[in-house]
Design a protein around this motif. Structure first.
Motif, mmCIF file in Angstrom:
data_model
loop_
_atom_site.group_PDB
_atom_site.id
_atom_site.type_symbol
_atom_site.label_atom_id
_atom_site.label_comp_id
_atom_site.label_asym_id
_atom_site.label_seq_id
_atom_site.Cartn_x
_atom_site.Cartn_y
_atom_site.Cartn_z
ATOM 1 N N LEU B 284 -40.914 123.265 -61.024
ATOM 2 C CA LEU B 284 -41.492 123.776 -59.783
ATOM 3 C C LEU B 284 -41.715 125.280 -59.902
ATOM 4 C CD1 LEU B 284 -42.229 123.392 -56.776
ATOM 5 C CD2 LEU B 284 -39.820 123.604 -56.219
ATOM 6 N N GLY B 285 -40.702 125.968 -60.407
ATOM 7 C CA GLY B 285 -40.820 127.417 -60.582
ATOM 8 C C GLY B 285 -41.921 127.780 -61.556
ATOM 9 N N LYS B 286 -41.969 127.044 -62.638
ATOM 10 C CA LYS B 286 -42.987 127.320 -63.648
ATOM 11 C C LYS B 286 -44.392 127.149 -63.061
ATOM 12 C CE LYS B 286 -42.063 125.499 -67.775
ATOM 13 N NZ LYS B 286 -42.200 124.647 -69.006
ATOM 14 N N ALA B 287 -44.564 126.081 -62.282
ATOM 15 C CA ALA B 287 -45.863 125.841 -61.649
ATOM 16 C C ALA B 287 -46.202 126.969 -60.667
ATOM 17 C CB ALA B 287 -45.865 124.491 -60.936
ATOM 18 N N LEU B 288 -45.205 127.376 -59.901
ATOM 19 C CA LEU B 288 -45.386 128.448 -58.917
ATOM 20 C C LEU B 288 -45.928 129.719 -59.573
ATOM 21 C CD1 LEU B 288 -44.384 127.892 -56.026
ATOM 22 C CD2 LEU B 288 -42.524 129.467 -56.440
ATOM 23 N N SER B 289 -45.450 129.977 -60.780
ATOM 24 C CA SER B 289 -45.788 131.217 -61.490
ATOM 25 C C SER B 289 -47.084 131.128 -62.278
ATOM 26 C CB SER B 289 -44.669 131.555 -62.492
ATOM 27 O OG SER B 289 -43.526 132.001 -61.825
ATOM 28 N N SER B 290 -47.723 129.966 -62.266
ATOM 29 C CA SER B 290 -48.742 129.710 -63.286
ATOM 30 C C SER B 290 -50.177 129.975 -62.856
ATOM 31 C CB SER B 290 -48.643 128.236 -63.706
ATOM 32 O OG SER B 290 -49.076 127.414 -62.617
ATOM 33 N N ASP B 291 -50.392 130.359 -61.614
ATOM 34 C CA ASP B 291 -51.749 130.457 -61.066
ATOM 35 C C ASP B 291 -52.608 131.501 -61.798
ATOM 36 O OD1 ASP B 291 -53.990 130.686 -59.419
ATOM 37 O OD2 ASP B 291 -52.903 131.689 -57.803
ATOM 38 N N ARG B 292 -53.739 131.076 -62.319
ATOM 39 C CA ARG B 292 -54.663 131.996 -62.991
ATOM 40 C C ARG B 292 -55.915 132.261 -62.169
ATOM 41 N NH1 ARG B 292 -54.646 129.669 -69.218
ATOM 42 N NH2 ARG B 292 -52.438 130.113 -69.611
ATOM 43 N N VAL B 293 -55.987 131.663 -60.972
ATOM 44 C CA VAL B 293 -57.220 131.780 -60.185
ATOM 45 C C VAL B 293 -57.059 132.733 -59.000
ATOM 46 C CG1 VAL B 293 -58.835 130.493 -58.710
ATOM 47 C CG2 VAL B 293 -58.121 129.535 -60.906
ATOM 48 N N VAL B 294 -56.066 132.505 -58.178
ATOM 49 C CA VAL B 294 -55.936 133.261 -56.926
ATOM 50 C C VAL B 294 -55.008 134.469 -57.066
ATOM 51 C CG1 VAL B 294 -55.202 133.108 -54.514
ATOM 52 C CG2 VAL B 294 -56.506 131.237 -55.536
ATOM 53 N N PHE B 318 -36.737 130.749 -60.878
ATOM 54 C CA PHE B 318 -37.487 129.779 -61.681
ATOM 55 C C PHE B 318 -38.980 130.068 -61.644
ATOM 56 C CE2 PHE B 318 -33.863 126.821 -60.443
ATOM 57 C CZ PHE B 318 -33.176 127.064 -61.617
ATOM 58 N N GLY B 319 -39.424 130.719 -60.575
ATOM 59 C CA GLY B 319 -40.836 131.035 -60.455
ATOM 60 C C GLY B 319 -41.049 131.926 -59.254
ATOM 61 N N CYS B 320 -42.231 132.522 -59.179
ATOM 62 C CA CYS B 320 -42.510 133.499 -58.121
ATOM 63 C C CYS B 320 -44.017 133.617 -57.931
ATOM 64 C CB CYS B 320 -41.913 134.845 -58.558
ATOM 65 S SG CYS B 320 -42.165 136.189 -57.374
ATOM 66 N N THR B 321 -44.434 133.711 -56.674
ATOM 67 C CA THR B 321 -45.858 133.933 -56.391
ATOM 68 C C THR B 321 -45.996 134.523 -54.981
ATOM 69 O OG1 THR B 321 -48.077 132.924 -56.484
ATOM 70 C CG2 THR B 321 -46.344 131.609 -55.436
ATOM 71 N N ILE B 322 -47.246 134.687 -54.550
ATOM 72 C CA ILE B 322 -47.518 135.169 -53.199
ATOM 73 C C ILE B 322 -47.374 133.996 -52.232
ATOM 74 C CG2 ILE B 322 -49.268 136.231 -51.709
ATOM 75 C CD1 ILE B 322 -50.600 137.272 -54.364
ATOM 76 N N GLY B 326 -50.143 136.322 -48.448
ATOM 77 C CA GLY B 326 -49.317 137.513 -48.578
ATOM 78 C C GLY B 326 -49.150 138.236 -47.256
ATOM 79 N N PRO B 327 -48.449 139.401 -47.260
ATOM 80 C CA PRO B 327 -47.852 140.051 -48.424
ATOM 81 C C PRO B 327 -46.483 139.509 -48.821
ATOM 82 C CG PRO B 327 -47.416 141.362 -46.487
ATOM 83 C CD PRO B 327 -48.222 140.175 -46.026
ATOM 84 N N THR B 328 -45.923 138.545 -48.078
ATOM 85 C CA THR B 328 -44.619 138.012 -48.485
ATOM 86 C C THR B 328 -44.709 137.404 -49.877
ATOM 87 O OG1 THR B 328 -43.885 137.607 -46.213
ATOM 88 C CG2 THR B 328 -42.855 136.281 -47.935
ATOM 89 N N VAL B 329 -43.677 137.674 -50.664
ATOM 90 C CA VAL B 329 -43.588 137.096 -52.008
ATOM 91 C C VAL B 329 -42.487 136.043 -51.978
ATOM 92 C CG1 VAL B 329 -43.178 137.603 -54.441
ATOM 93 C CG2 VAL B 329 -44.375 139.258 -53.006
ATOM 94 N N VAL B 330 -42.756 134.898 -52.609
ATOM 95 C CA VAL B 330 -41.782 133.812 -52.612
ATOM 96 C C VAL B 330 -41.309 133.544 -54.041
ATOM 97 C CG1 VAL B 330 -43.647 132.077 -52.675
ATOM 98 C CG2 VAL B 330 -41.355 131.382 -51.969
ATOM 99 N N ALA B 331 -39.992 133.420 -54.182
ATOM 100 C CA ALA B 331 -39.420 133.009 -55.466
ATOM 101 C C ALA B 331 -38.536 131.803 -55.205
ATOM 102 C CB ALA B 331 -38.604 134.149 -56.068
ATOM 103 N N VAL B 332 -38.272 131.001 -56.236
ATOM 104 C CA VAL B 332 -37.401 129.833 -56.040
ATOM 105 C C VAL B 332 -36.218 129.867 -56.992
ATOM 106 C CG1 VAL B 332 -39.096 128.257 -55.024
ATOM 107 C CG2 VAL B 332 -38.913 128.388 -57.498
ATOM 108 N N THR B 333 -35.109 129.343 -56.499
ATOM 109 C CA THR B 333 -33.879 129.269 -57.292
ATOM 110 C C THR B 333 -33.056 128.075 -56.793
ATOM 111 O OG1 THR B 333 -31.887 130.485 -57.974
ATOM 112 C CG2 THR B 333 -32.689 130.896 -55.749
ATOM 113 N N ASP B 334 -31.930 127.800 -57.480
ATOM 114 C CA ASP B 334 -31.122 126.630 -57.101
ATOM 115 C C ASP B 334 -29.773 127.025 -56.505
ATOM 116 O OD1 ASP B 334 -29.988 127.665 -59.357
ATOM 117 O OD2 ASP B 334 -29.897 125.773 -60.473
ATOM 118 N N ASN B 335 -29.606 128.300 -56.207
ATOM 119 C CA ASN B 335 -28.290 128.778 -55.761
ATOM 120 C C ASN B 335 -28.481 129.877 -54.717
ATOM 121 O OD1 ASN B 335 -26.082 130.922 -56.056
ATOM 122 N ND2 ASN B 335 -25.160 129.174 -57.115
ATOM 123 N N GLU B 336 -27.831 129.722 -53.574
ATOM 124 C CA GLU B 336 -28.050 130.646 -52.463
ATOM 125 C C GLU B 336 -27.611 132.074 -52.815
ATOM 126 O OE1 GLU B 336 -26.404 129.255 -48.792
ATOM 127 O OE2 GLU B 336 -27.679 130.591 -47.613
#
Lengths: 378, 378
Positions: B284-294, B318-322, B326-336
């Protein structure tokens, strides 16, 4: 070239080994042992591995036909279809130079198999066999390979991938099944690159079975999409007598596409993956039919295609599109008998709309992938 | 306008009804009652339906913040995040013209809530409330609505959708929960269209909870993607003090994109959907980080974004994107706890790289969506 895997070790096909075992004797849930995601990293060399001893004097393997693209899954999604594909018989042959392979025989697929080179460096099965031998560091044993084509060439059913997959698995199994499925995909990819282009959407499902999503090439990252086994999914595959060279079909594609088409096709790609994982046949069919990027450019190059799709949907198929780069057309349904009826109507439409003779077959999903079908101990 | 559903009837929120019930008392698997796919057809009129009686004199509803796009899911995928969102209090008000709604109060979100119109025809909550009243054929009762913003405006967290979703659910529940979730999405979509553009990737998850894929708009076809409940998924949401108007962010997008980028992003969209359904956090994180278009076009418009993403990944996200536009940036992880550390580093990076103050929060997936939090019987 050599490989390290970032996944728990497993041998893709090692449980298949037994003399005269046929594929139908395999445990039905065998594929569930595969991890969901495979990643390969080409940074290490395998030459440090000791050369394995052959376990058999001869093996026979099978690899299934595959349907790549599936509409919006263009260039990254494919699946294997049951009961049609290529066979490879591989023997230890003292006449062959150690570390090398010769192709003794190519049969099947009517006259078209005569087009195939017996030079192992220019034959899909030969290239894949040599690649696996290199990965395993085979230097002391020579092999002879016989290829039995069950698939017509250039049909859009992954003919070259089936040959490569069968050869890759045969070599691996002959030497004790040391390599993992993802490594065999890399060997097959080397073959595909030389013969039909660097894409894994046929070779990955041909080796692994089921639906496979190619997430990336560097490193190779494959996602196995498990279709629920309790669902009835039938592919209607209609192959017209028409040559649709991959090169020409690729040239039909634009260099750029509209952002709106991109968003549409991406959402349908997501819906396609969801339909596969959720076992939603109607959703799968809808996704298959939804491509606004590739099919509109390629369909006009296959005489009668539009009419064939139309009758397939009218006859109750959940969806219909071009298989791979064509000319085979694939439709999906949930009933074998209905599949035959749909197939007959599609065949008729190919004649009426395109003046083309065609043959139809109805096949289930192959969830096993390339496998050993028999072996002779040393 | 009115609606017919092609799905088995269900009331999206009818089990939520009880005086002073809070969302935390809801059964955890409530969302599993939702069908996987929703389709709406706008061809029928609802005016033939009898006008329902109000069940409550007053209700209070909540709708969660949402993260749309999720990288390669641009314009068709979104998810709801737990514990942050908007509240709507809705009362039967004899002072209000029957069939109409007035907005009595807008609070929260600092000064920015003052920017919001109290004219119900120009306020997200008002538009959605009126739309649901029309669907239900309400002609005899007037309502007054009070909106409590828990979300800053224009943050990329679906602020307008949260208001619309809370209002839509409030009206529906006040009159006995006759409408289905997909109908409420249509009402919310009417609001979104007027306020921020005709897209459902915020409003659908705000109403339905979880991850929702928008397959098509005509007819509206939504696919609920159930993320495995046993997996720990945390969103790190970092909101800088910076205005990124949706209009400007949309203007940054090209009309056409490279075919190669299309294939890449489509495959990542497929991988994203697979990761959600398989509960694969790394994927999921990898996909989140993978955008080459927007993301490559929008990131330069958010000062410090590149550095923020970099430190998020370095800190173990695990991943991060807008998030959204935006402007909020979202990242994902498995631990609070780890999420909080990642958030702190992202906040620091916004200051260092972009000179922007920012606040971080760590939130779980909201799997319930918009719901009643309390009610007063008549």
């Amino acid at each position: 070239m050599a490989i390290s895997l970032h996944q728990p070790a497993f041998s893709a096909h090692s449980t298949f080994l037994s003399t005269n075992t046929t594929a139908t004797n395999l445990p039905p849930n065998h594929h569930l042992r595969l991890p969901l995601s495979f990643r390969c990293n080409l940074s290490l060399t395998s030459n440090s591995n000791p050369e394995p001893e052959p376990v058999y004097s001869s093996v026979k393997s099978f690899a299934p036909a595959t349907v790549a693209n599936l509409g919006p899954g263009f260039d990254f999604l494919g699946c294997a279809v049951d009961g049609v594909g290529d066979y490879v018989t591989l023997k230890i042959d003292p006449q062959v130079r150690p570390g090398d392979v010769t192709i003794s025989d190519i049969t099947g697929a009517g006259n078209s198999s005569k087009k195939l080179s017996k030079n192992p460096n220019w034959n899909c099965a030969g290239i894949a066999a040599l690649s696996v031998m290199k990965m395993l560091n085979i230097r002391s044993v020579g092999l002879s390979l016989s290829l039995e084509k069950g698939l017509p060439l250039g049909s859009g059913l992954g003919s070259s991938a089936a040959s490569a997959a069968a050869a890759a698995v045969a070599v691996n199994e002959l030497f004790g099944g040391k390599l993992q499925a993802s490594e065999l995909v890399l060997a097959g990819l080397e073959s595909e690159a030389k013969v039909s282009g660097y894409h894994a959407d046929n070779i990955a499902p041909a080796i692994m079975g089921g639906f496979v999503l190619i997430r990336s090439y560097e490193p190779l990252d494959l996602i196995r999409l498990n279709f629920p086994t309790e669902k009835n999914l039938f592919f209607v595959l209609v192959n017209p007598e028409f040559e649709a060279p991959t090169k020409k079909m690729r040239a039909a594609l634009p260099g750029e596409i509209l952002m709106s088409d991109h968003v549409w096709n991406s959402s349908q790609a997501g819906a396609l993956v969801a339909a596969v994982l959720q076992g939603d046949l109607v959703g799968l069919g809808k996704a298959l039919s939804s491509d606004r990027v590739v099919e509109p450019r390629r369909a006009p190059l296959i005489p009668g295609m539009d009419g064939v799709k139309k009758v397939a949907l009218e006859a109750g198929a959940f969806g219909c599109t071009i298989s791979g780069a064509g000319p085979t057309v694939v439709a999906v349904t949930d009933n074998e008998e209905k599949g035959r009826e749909i197939g007959e109507m599609m065949v008729e439409a190919f004649m009426v709309g395109g003046g083309l003779k065609a043959v139809a077959m109805v096949k289930k999903l192959d969830t096993v992938g390339a496998r050993l079908v028999s072996s002779i101990s040393r």
